[in-house]
Write an enzyme that holds these catalytic residues in place. Sequence first.
Site, PDB file in Angstrom:
ATOM      1  N   LYS A 168       0.843  -1.204   0.000  1.00 23.54           N
ATOM      2  CA  LYS A 168       0.000   0.000   0.000  1.00 23.54           C
ATOM      3  C   LYS A 168       0.875   1.250   0.000  1.00 23.54           C
ATOM      4  O   LYS A 168       0.626   2.199  -0.741  1.00 23.54           O
ATOM      5  CB  LYS A 168      -0.943  -0.011   1.213  1.00 23.54           C
ATOM      6  N   GLN A 171      -4.962  -1.700   9.460  1.00 25.21           N
ATOM      7  CA  GLN A 171      -4.860  -3.024   8.847  1.00 25.21           C
ATOM      8  C   GLN A 171      -5.502  -4.071   9.759  1.00 25.21           C
ATOM      9  O   GLN A 171      -5.238  -4.110  10.959  1.00 25.21           O
ATOM     10  CB  GLN A 171      -3.380  -3.357   8.591  1.00 25.21           C
ATOM     11  N   ASP A 218     -11.289   2.634   3.821  1.00 23.15           N
ATOM     12  CA  ASP A 218     -11.769   1.248   3.729  1.00 23.15           C
ATOM     13  C   ASP A 218     -13.277   1.194   3.479  1.00 23.15           C
ATOM     14  O   ASP A 218     -13.791   0.177   3.018  1.00 23.15           O
ATOM     15  CB  ASP A 218     -11.514   0.522   5.065  1.00 23.15           C
TER      16      ASP A 218
HETATM   17  N1  GUN Z   1      -7.044  -6.987   5.844  1.00 24.16           N
HETATM   18  C1  GUN Z   1      -7.393  -7.740   4.775  1.00 24.16           C
HETATM   19  N2  GUN Z   1      -8.135  -7.014   3.908  1.00 24.16           N
HETATM   20  C2  GUN Z   1      -8.259  -5.791   4.442  1.00 24.16           C
HETATM   21  C3  GUN Z   1      -8.891  -4.594   4.014  1.00 24.16           C
HETATM   22  O1  GUN Z   1      -9.537  -4.507   2.968  1.00 24.16           O
HETATM   23  N3  GUN Z   1      -8.774  -3.521   4.839  1.00 24.16           N
HETATM   24  C4  GUN Z   1      -8.101  -3.579   6.018  1.00 24.16           C
HETATM   25  N4  GUN Z   1      -8.050  -2.485   6.765  1.00 24.16           N
HETATM   26  N5  GUN Z   1      -7.491  -4.670   6.440  1.00 24.16           N
HETATM   27  C5  GUN Z   1      -7.572  -5.766   5.656  1.00 24.16           C
END
Ligand code: GUN
Length: 284
Positions: free
Chosen positions: A53, A97, A120
Amino acid sequence: MGNIIDGKKISASIKEEVKKEVEFLKEKIGRAPGLTVILVGEDPASQIYVKNKEKTAKELGINGEIIRMPRSTTQEELLKKIDELNNNPEVDGILVQLPLPSHIDEFQVTLAIDPSKDVDGFHPVNMGKLLIGKPGIIPCTPYGIIKMLEYEKIEIEGKNAVIIGRSNIVGKPVSILLLQRHATVTICHSRTKNLPDIVKGADILVAAVGKAKFVKGNWIKDGAVIIDVGINRDENSKLVGDVDFEEAEKKASHITPVPGGVGPMTIAMLMYNTLQTFKTHNSL
Ligand code: GUN
């Protein structure tokens, strides 16, 4: 033989558009969009995801930053950090996360994020807006699935869409997005009876179960469009989806591969959502 939907290519074109708009707005506004990712603990998969990311953000001219907090972080400490970021005008997007260590309540953390910075799209305000069809932030993976269907010019209106999986992150939101686009939506899950028969009626199938090769080729209707959200390891540790690709590919009109399908779309849509929050924060 099905057309393979190239998630890498489609995500690259979305990232390119985001990059161009970021460049343009940076000049106009005098600052870059900011995305802060919080990682609590040392989960190996999460470490890779957050690095990706950060790297993608930088490639697109977005100020990507990772805040790493130890596993022992208390919920109070995490909420305090989120509050700081909520009040930082240089931060447009905040992503915590998941999964979080078990002593931290995920829902309380989601609630603490300013909905206008919730890239998100998991905050109940954004989820609620999605449900009633008002503009808000749309969760990245479901949004990426819709962008893939649009890119491939796949008609959704009037089609039978079957979703396997009812998670808050994928199954539920993608069902709503397909419903908004006038599909007839069936949501299946672990207690669903006669799953193969239901899947056999699907013009569009979204598999988000998290079980390697769970969906068999003989469940697939001729000409169906298959979106495989699964990322699993098979018995030989090979990365595979929720659908038996070799079999299903023979029946489908379109199918997403694993890897290289939905996965790359999620990160592209996170960048897209960060650009949207940046624009909102600058009244654009
Ligand atoms: N962990 C796995 N997929 C995601 C996601 O889409 N967002 C977040 N914040 N954590 C994740």
